[in-house]
Scaffold this active site. Structure first.
Site, mmCIF file in Angstrom:
data_model
loop_
_atom_site.group_PDB
_atom_site.id
_atom_site.type_symbol
_atom_site.label_atom_id
_atom_site.label_comp_id
_atom_site.label_asym_id
_atom_site.label_seq_id
_atom_site.Cartn_x
_atom_site.Cartn_y
_atom_site.Cartn_z
ATOM 1 N N HIS A 232 -12.332 4.964 -4.859
ATOM 2 C CA HIS A 232 -12.357 5.077 -3.398
ATOM 3 C C HIS A 232 -13.477 6.009 -2.941
ATOM 4 C CE1 HIS A 232 -8.550 2.926 -3.278
ATOM 5 N NE2 HIS A 232 -8.703 2.846 -1.969
ATOM 6 N N LYS B 243 2.692 4.155 -4.080
ATOM 7 C CA LYS B 243 4.022 4.767 -3.946
ATOM 8 C C LYS B 243 3.854 6.023 -3.098
ATOM 9 C CE LYS B 243 3.607 7.413 -8.249
ATOM 10 N NZ LYS B 243 3.671 8.860 -8.052
#
Lengths: 182, 281
Positions: A37, A102
């Site tokens: 990222h 999550k």
């Protein structure tokens, strides 16, 4: 409710997904986590083209363990999504339609999800051996030098996830814990 | 009488421990997961706990890591003072064991060489090693690879003596509550109370390596463990953070004398993949 979806994930698909739905994904998804990222953000800062097409894509926040001989991938469960919060709104603006991870998301990410009609799925944390059974192929697309953090293109069949935050911003984490809080 | 141990033995032992810890959960942890599946009130929670058991079965049978985060290698070495190591540098031997174990075991390499520069070392070294010198001539090695989803949700508090046991309870529950779905519940909670800043943190980590069905020998600490277990499970977080009554599998607390001015409390959160293997040389 159980729902079966196939990639690419369009706005029509995300509109039908509600917080709390059990969803089984089939098709192509990408894995990317922290370092990937960061690199994508740096690429965009330099006004260069990203190595993957984000339109209607699914990004799985995951860095697998190495594959044994004859297997496509090793253990492959989700990592904590909040570390990608800094980067997610930009990728959502570029067409990313679903994220799998999550844990909680920031308000900025949720606002961007509503704006871009995107969804956030949770996969079961710590069930990487089980989840690896739904991945039939894995190839590194770019950033191979990052090892486990390289971007991978994954072929999945009925990959099980739960809609935590839907495209209207409804959040399962907020409602579900309240029910059992005493 | 001085006992001599070749450091190659240390390397080989640690190599095996890396794999064992990442493929198989200890019996106490398996039992705790089974028990929570039996008592869980939420249907989704029960389903997740059953899938975690299925995950453990696949991991063990196929030698796939239980979790892809095979952790940073944390090693406690209790070295008997009548031991002498030969054949090389002990610390290098430990790291060589980690290097071999993570390579041969198809375990993930999750360590970067510098916290800011962040280049992956590609062999999961260096390990975090805690040495202690004890009496005798045995060497006890505890290998506890630690995943960072839960490590990131751990906290340390420097409380005031006047905060007392109520202050301790508040910070334990606050830490579990804030960890929530990020820490892959049901969690195991390791707590260190007392000592100083780093002693509390090391005790908290060590508490995670104690069997989850064993309580402290100190009566008030044993009571505190039980009370915190009950209270944490009333938070409603549940398996996967999706709601339920199984939020923690155990709260293990270690204590140590401290300074007249202080009450350090460290809370080390671990996910349901609370891995630890012990070997004695």
């Amino acid at each position: 409710m159980d729902k079966y979806i196939t990639t690419p994930i369009t706005e029509e698909i995300t509109a039908d997904l509600k917080s709390g739905d059990f969803v089984y994904i089939t098709g192509t998804i990408y894995s990317a986590r922290d370092a990937a990222h960061k690199r994508m953000a740096e690429t965009l800062e330099r006004n260069e083209k990203l190595p993957i097409d984000l339109k209607d894509s699914v990004i799985y926040y995951m860095g697998p363990s190495p594959a044994r001989e004859g297997r496509p991938i090793g253990s492959a469960g989700p990592t904590t999504a909040s570390r990608m919060d800094k980067y997610a709104p930009t990728l959502l603006d570029l067409g990313e339609k679903a994220m799998i991870g999550k844990g909680k998301r920031s308000k900025e990410v949720i606002d961007s999800m509503i704006k871009n009609h995107a969804v956030y799925f949770a996969a079961i944390g710590g069930a990487g051996a089980l989840l690896s059974k739904c991945i039939i192929n894995s190839e590194v697309v770019c950033y191979d030098d990052l090892g486990t953090e390289a971007i991978r293109k994954l072929e999945v069949i009925n990959f099980p996830v739960i809609v935590v935050i839907d495209s209207k911003g409804n959040n399962l984490y907020d409602s579900s814990a309240e029910e059992y809080r005493r | 009488m001085i006992r001599t141990i070749d450091v190659c033995t240390v390397t080989e032992t640690i190599k095996e421990m890396c794999m064992e810890a990442n493929y198989y959960l200890s019996e106490d942890m398996k039992l705790a997961l089974q028990e929570s599946a039996g008592t869980e009130k939420s249907e989704i929670g029960k389903k997740i706990l059953n899938q975690l058991e299925e995950n453990l079965k696949i991991a063990g049978e196929e030698k796939i890591p239980i979790c892809q985060d095979t952790g940073m290698a944390v090693i406690f070495m209790e070295i008997g003072q009548d031991t002498h190591f030969e054949g090389g540098d002990l610390e290098e031997a430990v790291n060589e064991g980690v290097r071999k174990g993570y390579d041969l075991g198809y375990l993930r390499k999750s360590v970067v060489n510098d916290p800011i520069l962040r280049e992956n070392t590609k062999d999961n070294t260096p390990a975090v090693i805690h040495y202690s010198i004890v009496s005798g001539s045995q060497v006890k090695i505890t290998f506890a690879p630690k995943g960072f989803g839960s490590e990131n949700m751990s906290r340390i508090y420097m409380l005031k003596p006047s905060d007392g046991i109520e202050g301790v309870k508040n910070v334990i529950i606050k830490t579990v509550d804030e960890a929530g779905p990020n820490a892959c519940p049901p969690m195991v909670v390791g707590v260190g109370i007392g000592g100083d800043f780093e002693k509390a943190a090391i005790m908290a980590k060590q508490a995670l390596t104690r069997d989850v069905n064993k309580h402290s020998d100190i009566p008030y600490v044993c009571d505190l463990e039980k009370e915190m277990f009950e209270e944490a499970n009333r938070l409603g977080i549940g398996p996967g953070g999706l709601g339920g009554t199984s939020t923690v599998l155990a709260v293990n607390i270690n204590t140590y004398p401290t300074h007249i001015a202080g009450l350090p409390v460290a809370v080390n959160i671990c996910c349901h993949v609370n891995r630890h293997v012990v070997k004695i040389l």
